[in-house]
Design a protein around this motif. Structure first.
Motif, PDB file in Angstrom:
ATOM      1  N   GLY A   1       0.825  -1.205   0.000  1.00  0.00           N
ATOM      2  CA  GLY A   1       0.000   0.000   0.000  1.00  0.00           C
ATOM      3  C   GLY A   1       0.857   1.252   0.000  1.00  0.00           C
ATOM      4  O   GLY A   1       0.551   2.237  -0.675  1.00  0.00           O
ATOM      5  N   LEU A   2       1.934   1.222   0.765  1.00  0.00           N
ATOM      6  CA  LEU A   2       2.858   2.356   0.820  1.00  0.00           C
ATOM      7  C   LEU A   2       3.550   2.553  -0.530  1.00  0.00           C
ATOM      8  O   LEU A   2       3.697   3.680  -0.999  1.00  0.00           O
ATOM      9  N   MET A   3       3.930   1.471  -1.172  1.00  0.00           N
ATOM     10  CA  MET A   3       4.594   1.553  -2.480  1.00  0.00           C
ATOM     11  C   MET A   3       3.640   2.125  -3.539  1.00  0.00           C
ATOM     12  O   MET A   3       4.045   2.932  -4.367  1.00  0.00           O
ATOM     13  N   VAL A   4       2.379   1.691  -3.488  1.00  0.00           N
ATOM     14  CA  VAL A   4       1.386   2.209  -4.433  1.00  0.00           C
ATOM     15  C   VAL A   4       1.187   3.706  -4.207  1.00  0.00           C
ATOM     16  O   VAL A   4       1.125   4.495  -5.150  1.00  0.00           O
ATOM     17  N   CYS A   5       1.109   4.106  -2.953  1.00  0.00           N
ATOM     18  CA  CYS A   5       0.937   5.518  -2.610  1.00  0.00           C
ATOM     19  C   CYS A   5       2.109   6.352  -3.123  1.00  0.00           C
ATOM     20  O   CYS A   5       1.920   7.421  -3.704  1.00  0.00           O
TER      21      CYS A   5
ATOM     22  N   ALA B   1       4.392  10.103  -7.098  1.00  0.00           N
ATOM     23  CA  ALA B   1       5.453  10.398  -8.067  1.00  0.00           C
ATOM     24  C   ALA B   1       4.849  10.700  -9.441  1.00  0.00           C
ATOM     25  O   ALA B   1       5.254  11.659 -10.111  1.00  0.00           O
ATOM     26  N   ALA B   2       3.865   9.895  -9.855  1.00  0.00           N
ATOM     27  CA  ALA B   2       3.230  10.115 -11.154  1.00  0.00           C
ATOM     28  C   ALA B   2       2.484  11.447 -11.171  1.00  0.00           C
ATOM     29  O   ALA B   2       2.545  12.199 -12.159  1.00  0.00           O
TER      30      ALA B   2
END
Length: 139
Positions: A3-7, A12-13
């Protein structure tokens, strides 16, 4: 952890898109689609300038349109033979569609014959408008 990586990836995007959008906003560019396109008094509802015309597409509740109006009026007063014409986008939907105007303000710089030589979506800077006029008048 995923979840943290997706956030982080989404942030970033979004940041990259924001930077890209800010750099393009208000830039006076040449678009291949505008090549050869001409506008006359009948289309814009006013006479073209003797040397060049600044055509501004606006809408009633557009805050950047007001600032753009002031900038273009100042530049038109500074350069002899340049006219500033403001077109209400809502009242000229066919023209807006034909020219692929997607937002207001959009500014078109026309040469003396009415050919579109530059286009800006968003509020252009005064220096960029003056430089674009140099191209329109110099052609």
């Amino acid at each position: 952890m995923t979840g943290l990586m997706v956030c982080i990836a989404v942030l970033a995007a979004a940041s990259a898109f924001g930077i890209w959008h800010q750099r393009r906003n208000g830039r006076l560019t040449v678009r291949g689609r505008d090549d050869g396109e001409r506008l006359g008094a009948a289309e814009i509802g006013a006479e073209l300038g003797e040397r060049a015309t600044l055509v501004q597409f606006s809408s009633a509740f557009c805050q950047p349109c007001r600032a753009t109006r002031r900038t273009l009026a100042e530049v038109a007063q500074m350069v002899e033979g340049v006219a500033h014409v403001e077109v209400d986008a809502e009242d000229h939907l066919d023209l807006v569609r034909n020219l692929n105007i997607l937002r207001t303000p959009t500014v078109l710089v026309l040469d003396a014959r009415g050919a579109i030589v530059r286009r800006a979506a968003g509020q252009p800077r005064k220096a960029d408008v003056i430089a674009a006029l140099g191209t329109a008048v110099g052609d």
